[in-house]
Design a protein around this motif. Sequence first.
Motif, PDB file in Angstrom:
ATOM      1  N   THR A   1      16.582  11.995  -7.370  1.00 23.59           N
ATOM      2  CA  THR A   1      17.681  12.213  -6.424  1.00 23.59           C
ATOM      3  C   THR A   1      18.639  11.027  -6.426  1.00 23.59           C
ATOM      4  O   THR A   1      19.866  11.190  -6.425  1.00 23.59           O
ATOM      5  N   ALA A   2      18.073   9.809  -6.433  1.00 20.93           N
ATOM      6  CA  ALA A   2      18.898   8.601  -6.447  1.00 20.93           C
ATOM      7  C   ALA A   2      19.773   8.553  -7.694  1.00 20.93           C
ATOM      8  O   ALA A   2      20.964   8.212  -7.638  1.00 20.93           O
ATOM      9  N   LYS A   3      19.185   8.916  -8.827  1.00 18.32           N
ATOM     10  CA  LYS A   3      19.952   8.928 -10.077  1.00 18.32           C
ATOM     11  C   LYS A   3      21.119   9.910  -9.992  1.00 18.32           C
ATOM     12  O   LYS A   3      22.242   9.617 -10.423  1.00 18.32           O
ATOM     13  N   GLY A   4      20.865  11.075  -9.399  1.00 21.79           N
ATOM     14  CA  GLY A   4      21.929  12.063  -9.245  1.00 21.79           C
ATOM     15  C   GLY A   4      23.048  11.572  -8.350  1.00 21.79           C
ATOM     16  O   GLY A   4      24.235  11.787  -8.629  1.00 21.79           O
ATOM     17  N   LEU A   5      22.676  10.874  -7.260  1.00 21.75           N
ATOM     18  CA  LEU A   5      23.688  10.345  -6.350  1.00 21.75           C
ATOM     19  C   LEU A   5      24.533   9.267  -7.027  1.00 21.75           C
ATOM     20  O   LEU A   5      25.755   9.205  -6.841  1.00 21.75           O
ATOM     21  N   ILE A   6      23.875   8.415  -7.804  1.00 25.86           N
ATOM     22  CA  ILE A   6      24.607   7.381  -8.541  1.00 25.86           C
ATOM     23  C   ILE A   6      25.619   8.034  -9.479  1.00 25.86           C
ATOM     24  O   ILE A   6      26.776   7.620  -9.585  1.00 25.86           O
ATOM     25  N   GLY A   7      25.173   9.082 -10.169  1.00 29.28           N
ATOM     26  CA  GLY A   7      26.059   9.759 -11.107  1.00 29.28           C
ATOM     27  C   GLY A   7      27.274  10.369 -10.442  1.00 29.28           C
ATOM     28  O   GLY A   7      28.381  10.341 -10.981  1.00 29.28           O
TER      29      GLY A   7
END
Length: 348
Positions: A218-224
């Motif tokens: 989820t964190a990776k998606g938000l960063i993206g």
Amino acid sequence: MNMNDFKERKKKILQVVIRHYVRTARPAASGMIVRDYDFPFSSATVRNVLAELEEEGYLTHPYTSAGRIPTDKGYRFYVDRLMEAQKLTQEEERHIAREYRAKRRGLEEVMRQTSKMLSLISHQAGFILTPTLDRNFLKHIELVALGGKRILAVLVIQAGLIRHKTIQLNYDLKRSQLYRISKILNEKLSGLPLSQMREEMNRIIEQESNKYLGLLQTAKGLIGQAFTSEESEIYLEGSANILASVKEDLYDYAGVGSVFRAIEEKRIILDIVRRLVQSEGVKVLIGKENLYPELKDFSVVSSTYKSGNRVVGALGIIGPKRMEYPKMVALVDFVAKVVNNILNSEGG
């Protein structure tokens, strides 16, 4: 003409013609030069020198009976060889420092304030090319729930500069989940260049246990979504100042429409400024040196600015060739140093 053959008399007369034209927007004639500038030469001698300077391409005359005005070549020689270094007054420097201190340190605000400051003091158009996010280092990330499956992602980079973006999700995240994601991101990514964040997240996901895998994905998606690599943009302020300046100058007035179109589109200005970022320091582009026909009657005075040891952007002014080059160079150089200090100050 060979530089060694360019006699002191010619230099002085060329300097007077340029200073007179910048100050009055009127051609300089031999009689006026002798009378108003206390030259120890006869009017005939000055007239002969003016003719030589015109033949060599440093001066021209707008119509047959007029005096002379500088060409691009004349301005270039003046800027490179004759221009005397100038500093801003202490009051001007204090005013600039006060204006920056009075404003918030959001990145957009610093950029906006810079273009406005350059325009107000120069009475020309001021600009600044923003740094792309991926050239900066992360200090802190904050994720804030806004309701309605929306999240405010706040990115704090060098010197406390802030970028933020609202993200619309197709699922809900609890406040406790956002807190844990923010904590993970700050622990793992703080101090890294933004360009490396995705790569680092991939590495972390590969190493972590299944317990945190969902949150990390989820964190990776938000960063993206929040901090994709962005193209630099340009802030421009004071284009109306160009019209006010050119109105005084009957010989460059025809070019004002083309430069207005160039400024409104921003594409041409953006291309020129991106070229300027490729080398450090203050640069002056005069007339046709700008490469675009729309700017053939205008000059650009610019300087790069840095984040750490890297050049990340450029700022400056655009105005008629008939500008006070010593003052413009001093202004652009000083503001660039102030922006450097803001971007590189400890702890914002």
